[in-house]
Design a protein around this motif. Structure first.
Motif, PDB file in Angstrom:
ATOM      1  N   ALA A 132       0.823  -1.215   0.000  1.00 39.40           N
ATOM      2  CA  ALA A 132       0.000   0.000   0.000  1.00 39.40           C
ATOM      3  C   ALA A 132       0.854   1.262   0.000  1.00 39.40           C
ATOM      4  O   ALA A 132       0.433   2.299  -0.522  1.00 39.40           O
ATOM      5  CB  ALA A 132      -0.939  -0.003   1.210  1.00 39.40           C
ATOM      6  N   GLU A 133       2.058   1.190   0.551  1.00 35.52           N
ATOM      7  CA  GLU A 133       2.925   2.357   0.643  1.00 35.52           C
ATOM      8  C   GLU A 133       3.825   2.553  -0.582  1.00 35.52           C
ATOM      9  O   GLU A 133       4.427   3.607  -0.734  1.00 35.52           O
ATOM     10  CB  GLU A 133       3.788   2.266   1.902  1.00 35.52           C
ATOM     11  N   ILE A 152      -4.922 -11.537  -5.622  1.00 35.54           N
ATOM     12  CA  ILE A 152      -5.355 -12.014  -4.302  1.00 35.54           C
ATOM     13  C   ILE A 152      -6.318 -11.025  -3.651  1.00 35.54           C
ATOM     14  O   ILE A 152      -7.334 -11.412  -3.077  1.00 35.54           O
ATOM     15  CB  ILE A 152      -4.132 -12.257  -3.372  1.00 35.54           C
ATOM     16  N   GLN A 153      -6.023  -9.734  -3.750  1.00 32.73           N
ATOM     17  CA  GLN A 153      -6.846  -8.739  -3.059  1.00 32.73           C
ATOM     18  C   GLN A 153      -8.228  -8.560  -3.683  1.00 32.73           C
ATOM     19  O   GLN A 153      -9.097  -7.931  -3.083  1.00 32.73           O
ATOM     20  CB  GLN A 153      -6.126  -7.393  -2.983  1.00 32.73           C
ATOM     21  N   LYS A 157     -13.479 -11.571   0.566  1.00 35.86           N
ATOM     22  CA  LYS A 157     -13.322 -12.372   1.791  1.00 35.86           C
ATOM     23  C   LYS A 157     -11.886 -12.302   2.294  1.00 35.86           C
ATOM     24  O   LYS A 157     -11.642 -12.287   3.496  1.00 35.86           O
ATOM     25  CB  LYS A 157     -13.726 -13.823   1.520  1.00 35.86           C
ATOM     26  N   ILE A 158     -10.935 -12.254   1.393  1.00 33.64           N
ATOM     27  CA  ILE A 158      -9.530 -12.133   1.783  1.00 33.64           C
ATOM     28  C   ILE A 158      -9.230 -10.692   2.185  1.00 33.64           C
ATOM     29  O   ILE A 158      -8.641 -10.444   3.235  1.00 33.64           O
ATOM     30  CB  ILE A 158      -8.585 -12.565   0.636  1.00 33.64           C
ATOM     31  N   LEU A 164      -8.057  -1.284  -0.572  1.00 31.17           N
ATOM     32  CA  LEU A 164      -7.695  -1.799  -1.886  1.00 31.17           C
ATOM     33  C   LEU A 164      -6.447  -1.061  -2.363  1.00 31.17           C
ATOM     34  O   LEU A 164      -6.404   0.168  -2.360  1.00 31.17           O
ATOM     35  CB  LEU A 164      -8.843  -1.585  -2.869  1.00 31.17           C
ATOM     36  N   VAL A 165      -5.428  -1.806  -2.713  1.00 29.32           N
ATOM     37  CA  VAL A 165      -4.180  -1.217  -3.205  1.00 29.32           C
ATOM     38  C   VAL A 165      -4.323  -1.061  -4.717  1.00 29.32           C
ATOM     39  O   VAL A 165      -4.661  -2.013  -5.417  1.00 29.32           O
ATOM     40  CB  VAL A 165      -2.964  -2.100  -2.862  1.00 29.32           C
ATOM     41  N   HIS A 166      -4.069   0.142  -5.217  1.00 32.72           N
ATOM     42  CA  HIS A 166      -4.235   0.426  -6.643  1.00 32.72           C
ATOM     43  C   HIS A 166      -2.922   0.232  -7.389  1.00 32.72           C
ATOM     44  O   HIS A 166      -1.851   0.557  -6.886  1.00 32.72           O
ATOM     45  CB  HIS A 166      -4.747   1.851  -6.836  1.00 32.72           C
TER      46      HIS A 166
END
Length: 174
Positions: A132-133, A152-153, A157-158, A164-166
């Motif tokens: 995310a960073e 995966i993201q 459910k996970i 949410l990482v873009h």
């Protein structure tokens, strides 16, 4: 230093596995501990990897792949997460870990076998803060890892309540 194999990470794995995990804490040495009910007996389990593997064994669906070799590899990836995951908060270590994971994923879609296993789940939670960073340019340096992470993201459910990482859809830098 930021410990990424922490109580919060274990809680998210427990929620994904749909395990009633009770109370999690850390002991004086900083290890995650929990008291689990097994066959009517209370048992204290300590250590990130030990807890995660114990819970996955209690889970109704298989998280260890299809073969005994897959299970051994899943266990190795969980140990990798414990050994290196706690240090990905440090810039120099993060680069090395991300580079290694990117190389592993260059020729495969998942860490073990041809479908998602507990190894993927654990590594997703351990790496979420780091991914995310990263800037778009940094994510593109780890193209295979970014592809895996984005895949995966996408499962709500996970992902649970994780942001949410873009990832950029076009190559910004060459």
């Amino acid at each position: 230093m930021m410990a990424l194999c922490n109580v919060e990470c274990v809680e998210k794995i427990g929620s994904f596995l749909e395990i009633n995990y009770g109370k999690l804490s850390t002991n004086e040495s900083g290890r995650v501990t929990t008291v689990t009910e097994l066959h009517g007996n209370s048992e204290t389990i300590s250590g990130f990897g030990t807890i995660v593997i114990s819970w996955a064994k209690m889970c109704k669906k298989s998280q260890f792949g299809k073969t005994q070799e897959d299970e051994a590899l899943v266990r190795q990836w969980i140990e990798y997460a414990v050994c290196y995951g706690n240090y990905v908060g440090l810039a120099q270590t993060a680069r090395q870990v991300l580079k290694e994971l990117n190389a592993v994923l260059a020729l495969r879609s998942y860490f073990v076998g041809s479908s998602q296993t507990l190894a993927d789940i654990v590594l997703y939670y351990v790496l979420h803060g780091v991914m995310a960073e990263l800037s778009y340019q940094e994510k593109e340096q780890y193209l295979h890892l970014s592809r895996w992470f984005n895949n995966i993201q996408q499962d709500p459910k996970i992902r649970q309540k994780n942001k949410l990482v873009h990832f950029s859809r076009t190559l910004l830098y060459s």
